[in-house]
Design an enzyme around this catalytic site. Sequence first.
Site, PDB file in Angstrom:
ATOM      1  NE  ARG A   1      -3.548  -2.125   2.908  1.00  0.00           N
ATOM      2  CZ  ARG A   1      -3.279  -3.219   3.626  1.00  0.00           C
ATOM      3  NH1 ARG A   1      -2.091  -3.334   4.225  1.00  0.00           N
ATOM      4  NH2 ARG A   1      -4.170  -4.190   3.777  1.00  0.00           N
TER       5      ARG A   1
ATOM      6  CE1 TYR B   1      -6.967  -7.336  -5.932  1.00  0.00           C
ATOM      7  CE2 TYR B   1      -6.839  -8.299  -3.741  1.00  0.00           C
ATOM      8  CZ  TYR B   1      -6.734  -7.210  -4.581  1.00  0.00           C
ATOM      9  OH  TYR B   1      -6.391  -5.982  -4.061  1.00  0.00           O
TER      10      TYR B   1
ATOM     11  CE  LYS C   1      -6.153  -0.449   4.881  1.00  0.00           C
ATOM     12  NZ  LYS C   1      -7.475  -0.722   4.284  1.00  0.00           N
TER      13      LYS C   1
ATOM     14  CG  HIS D   1      -5.188   0.348  -3.379  1.00  0.00           C
ATOM     15  ND1 HIS D   1      -4.436   0.321  -2.227  1.00  0.00           N
ATOM     16  CD2 HIS D   1      -6.135  -0.611  -3.230  1.00  0.00           C
ATOM     17  CE1 HIS D   1      -4.917  -0.595  -1.401  1.00  0.00           C
ATOM     18  NE2 HIS D   1      -5.940  -1.184  -1.994  1.00  0.00           N
TER      19      HIS D   1
END
Length: 301
Positions: free
Chosen positions: A152, A282, A176, A247
């Site tokens: 990220r 995905y 995160k 992203h």
Amino acid sequence: MDPWTDAFLGYLRWERGASPHTLRAYRRDLEDFQRFFCHYHGRPAFEPLAWLEVEDPDIRAYLAWLLERGYHRRSTNRRLSALRTLFRYLQRSGFRRDNPAAVLPNLRVPEEPPPVLRSEEVHALLKLFRWDTFWHLRDALIFGFLYGMGLRVGELVRLTVEDLDPSRTWVQVRGKGRKERSVPVLPALQAPLARYLDERSLHVTPDRPHGHLWVNRRGRPLTDRGVRYLLRHYQLRAGLLRRLYPHLLRHTFATHLLQAGVDLRTLQELLGHARLHTTQRYTHPEWSHIERTYRETHPKA
């Protein structure tokens, strides 16, 4: 912003390890609700105590107003999540007994595969990167960390020199919620990375030294805005019609690995997803790839 919202954002930053990008998004969403609330109730300005007056009909009206204005359901759910988290904070802090946003479910969002770059678009970008100067080296490495390692942008700009292991083959990434994971450095990037580190100290501002891995042209730590500007520069040079953003490279990394046969659990670890369900989104482009290959190769398809 009112003091309660500032305290809430401080809680997100220091207690939950929210990134600057996440904090800006929360602030923007809460300000948007405050403007709606004042307009909806005919008030000249939003006061801190108004957070104690908000009820679920106010939030329902806000969500309906967003949808009427054409906001995507995913964006609407994000704003609902921001309100839900704020009121949970006010509950735990003893300012409210209830959470008016908790009774509202998220809107159903059709499953859509994430956007990815086509192979020819990736090749067009790769042709632009050179390794002759320090700044060209930096740009190529940043592209390699985003597309080749799936980081990220917040994780990328938080990297320090100490996050690299002595052999430069692994990097410790802080994701995160302050979760950490180890990501392998692509073999093709290891020698250029060593060259970059050898020259990095020459470009750091002498009176303001820092340990951040990426340096901007003023010798200071590179920001996420700087990375986005850099990608925009290469997008225009490559002649790409779509916007190139960090992203998108992460989505492309994940999709290309799945198409190459990587299992979901491994991909989950590389991406730093807390839940496998997040990684499973995905699988949509992957199944499209399988179906297309099947139709093109099976004699009876």
